[in-house]
Design a protein around this motif. Structure first.
Motif, PDB file in Angstrom:
ATOM      1  N   PRO A 136       0.836  -1.213   0.000  1.00  0.00           N
ATOM      2  CA  PRO A 136       0.000   0.000   0.000  1.00  0.00           C
ATOM      3  C   PRO A 136       0.861   1.249   0.000  1.00  0.00           C
ATOM      4  O   PRO A 136       1.979   1.255   0.526  1.00  0.00           O
ATOM      5  CB  PRO A 136      -0.792  -0.125   1.301  1.00  0.00           C
ATOM      6  CG  PRO A 136       0.052  -0.984   2.183  1.00  0.00           C
ATOM      7  CD  PRO A 136       0.746  -1.949   1.278  1.00  0.00           C
ATOM      8  N   ALA A 194       0.996   5.787   0.157  1.00  0.00           N
ATOM      9  CA  ALA A 194       0.368   7.034   0.594  1.00  0.00           C
ATOM     10  C   ALA A 194       1.149   8.188  -0.018  1.00  0.00           C
ATOM     11  O   ALA A 194       2.240   8.001  -0.586  1.00  0.00           O
ATOM     12  CB  ALA A 194       0.356   7.130   2.117  1.00  0.00           C
ATOM     13  N   ARG A 242      -6.711   9.940   7.083  1.00  0.00           N
ATOM     14  CA  ARG A 242      -7.181   8.790   6.324  1.00  0.00           C
ATOM     15  C   ARG A 242      -6.553   7.528   6.893  1.00  0.00           C
ATOM     16  O   ARG A 242      -5.366   7.482   7.179  1.00  0.00           O
ATOM     17  CB  ARG A 242      -6.790   8.946   4.846  1.00  0.00           C
ATOM     18  CG  ARG A 242      -7.339   7.846   3.945  1.00  0.00           C
ATOM     19  CD  ARG A 242      -7.243   8.254   2.500  1.00  0.00           C
ATOM     20  NE  ARG A 242      -5.873   8.317   2.026  1.00  0.00           N
ATOM     21  CZ  ARG A 242      -5.225   7.300   1.457  1.00  0.00           C
ATOM     22  NH1 ARG A 242      -5.834   6.132   1.328  1.00  0.00           N
ATOM     23  NH2 ARG A 242      -3.995   7.442   1.025  1.00  0.00           N
ATOM     24  N   ARG A 243      -7.360   6.502   7.072  1.00  0.00           N
ATOM     25  CA  ARG A 243      -6.868   5.276   7.687  1.00  0.00           C
ATOM     26  C   ARG A 243      -6.082   4.428   6.676  1.00  0.00           C
ATOM     27  O   ARG A 243      -6.454   4.322   5.513  1.00  0.00           O
ATOM     28  CB  ARG A 243      -8.019   4.467   8.265  1.00  0.00           C
ATOM     29  CG  ARG A 243      -8.664   5.129   9.473  1.00  0.00           C
ATOM     30  CD  ARG A 243      -9.734   4.254  10.088  1.00  0.00           C
ATOM     31  NE  ARG A 243     -10.282   4.878  11.288  1.00  0.00           N
ATOM     32  CZ  ARG A 243      -9.755   4.749  12.502  1.00  0.00           C
ATOM     33  NH1 ARG A 243      -8.679   4.009  12.659  1.00  0.00           N
ATOM     34  NH2 ARG A 243     -10.286   5.344  13.554  1.00  0.00           N
ATOM     35  N   HIS A 244      -5.021   3.833   7.155  1.00  0.00           N
ATOM     36  CA  HIS A 244      -4.204   2.909   6.375  1.00  0.00           C
ATOM     37  C   HIS A 244      -4.062   1.645   7.220  1.00  0.00           C
ATOM     38  O   HIS A 244      -3.129   1.551   8.039  1.00  0.00           O
ATOM     39  CB  HIS A 244      -2.838   3.520   6.076  1.00  0.00           C
ATOM     40  CG  HIS A 244      -2.888   4.757   5.225  1.00  0.00           C
ATOM     41  ND1 HIS A 244      -2.612   4.744   3.881  1.00  0.00           N
ATOM     42  CD2 HIS A 244      -3.207   6.046   5.533  1.00  0.00           C
ATOM     43  CE1 HIS A 244      -2.731   5.973   3.389  1.00  0.00           C
ATOM     44  NE2 HIS A 244      -3.090   6.775   4.372  1.00  0.00           N
ATOM     45  N   SER A 283       1.421   2.218   5.173  1.00  0.00           N
ATOM     46  CA  SER A 283       1.641   2.552   3.764  1.00  0.00           C
ATOM     47  C   SER A 283       3.083   2.979   3.529  1.00  0.00           C
ATOM     48  O   SER A 283       3.791   3.398   4.450  1.00  0.00           O
ATOM     49  CB  SER A 283       0.694   3.670   3.320  1.00  0.00           C
ATOM     50  OG  SER A 283      -0.625   3.185   3.154  1.00  0.00           O
ATOM     51  N   PRO A 309       0.275   1.887  10.574  1.00  0.00           N
ATOM     52  CA  PRO A 309      -1.085   2.440  10.617  1.00  0.00           C
ATOM     53  C   PRO A 309      -1.265   3.467  11.736  1.00  0.00           C
ATOM     54  O   PRO A 309      -2.013   4.436  11.582  1.00  0.00           O
ATOM     55  CB  PRO A 309      -1.974   1.205  10.828  1.00  0.00           C
ATOM     56  CG  PRO A 309      -1.054   0.105  11.245  1.00  0.00           C
ATOM     57  CD  PRO A 309       0.269   0.419  10.651  1.00  0.00           C
TER      58      PRO A 309
END
Length: 354
Positions: free
Chosen positions: A76, A78, A92-94, A98, A122
């Protein structure tokens, strides 16, 4: 697609079988259709080369999945803005953390602007006031920062640490000009990698990210040539880092051009080389400040294994050095370094967030 393992035995055997069948087809077509024979021969050559390449890939376990071969990111990501934002009102949640590409300028080193691949846990996005320890991941040679995320699955290790309550920032900086450039992470005439890491990368990471800027919360980790980098730079800069993870690294520079090729022709060459050779200076290291060192190697990695055993013995006899030695099945390959990264960071990163 990411779940398909291209280093699996069945995949290699399938490629080999197709190559053999295509060569059999060439034999059958040899006396009949010349045009078809040329086409079949081309296919045979490609399948043979693919089989040979996959055998090498399987040996080193470098590109274990199809998405790696195709260059598709399996981790992932960001934006840099999310990473450097002081405290976003609605983060924003990860869920698994990320990876961001963080450009770092070589202000002091003159190394130019290079992108570091940075894993953020996270908690980094959901707890904007929290601060995190930093692991600096030093790639090998040939190598690049992406190797940590592609072959070593660093983002998965970071997510595992976060789930265990020990979230950390993982920084994989560029430590050479190119994939084949063997910098040994030292200052040499053509590039100043030690200065880049110490005077450019670490200050930039502490200034821009939510780090705990103290030596006890910094870890230098490396594999192969990067293992030497982590060991040498960690021991040379004990004021900056308290923990070293050396995976299959040597205990001395191993540049193909020798010490002259590495440091250039200079009157103090012997002194500079010795000061960058842990095998020479480790026996006389001062007891303060205290250090933690994780030494890891495959049992079949004979050259690195010898240096690992020797260095582990030397450091364990120094006062205030906490040394862990871990040997595991395998050679000089990512199949050794993937579990070594997980195990070492579970040991190195404290289960706490400030």
């Amino acid at each position: 697609m990411g779940s398909l393992v291209v280093i699996g035995r069945w995949f290699i055997l399938s490629l080999a079988a197709l190559a053999i069948l295509s060569w059999v087809g060439c034999v059958l077509l040899a006396r009949r259709r010349r045009a078809a024979l040329v086409a079949m021969a081309g296919i045979s050559v490609l399948l043979t080369l693919a089989t040979a390449a996959d055998l090498v890939n399987a040996h080193y376990s470098y590109l274990p999945r199809v998405d790696d071969v195709l260059g598709i990111q399996s981790w992932p990501t960001a934006s840099v803005h999310e990473a450097v934002a002081p405290a976003p009102p609605r983060p924003r949640r990860h869920p698994g953390g990320s990876v961001v590409g963080l450009p770092i300028a070589g202000v002091r080193s003159g190394f130019g602007v290079r992108e570091a691949l940075v894993y953020l846990p996270p908690q980094y996005f959901t707890e904007p006031r929290a601060r995190f320890p930093v692991v600096y991941l030093m790639h090998g040679s040939p190598g690049a920062p992406v190797d940590w995320y592609r072959a070593n699955r660093a983002a998965e290790v970071g997510a595992l640490l976060a789930d265990e309550g020990r979230p950390a920032i993982l920084v994989a900086p560029r430590l050479s000009r190119s994939w084949l450039d063997d910098s040994e992470c030292v200052d040499r005439p053509s590039e100043h990698i030690e200065t880049y890491l110490v005077d450019d990368v670490i200050p930039a990471v502490d200034a821009r990210l939510h780090t705990i800027p103290r030596r006890t919360d910094r870890i230098f980790a490396g594999m192969s040539a990067g293992g030497f980098c982590a060991l040498n730079l960690g021991l040379r800069h004990r004021d900056l880092v308290a923990t070293i993870v050396d995976m299959s690294g040597m205990d001395r520079p191993t540049h193909t051009g020798g010490m002259v090729g590495l440091f250039g022709k200079r009157p103090d060459l012997a002194l500079v080389a010795a000061s960058n050779t842990p095998a020479d200076y480790a026996p006389t290291l001062a007891p303060s400040p205290p250090m933690r060192v994780w030494m890891d190697s495959g049992r079949s990695d004979h050259e690195a294994l010898s240096d690992t055993l020797s260095m582990a013995s030397t450091l364990s006899h120094r006062p205030h050095f906490d040394v862990v030695l871990r040997l595991r099945p395998g050679g000089h390959e990512f199949g050794v370094w993937r579990p070594a990264l997980r195990d070492s960071l579970q040991w190195a990163v404290d289960p706490s967030v400030t």
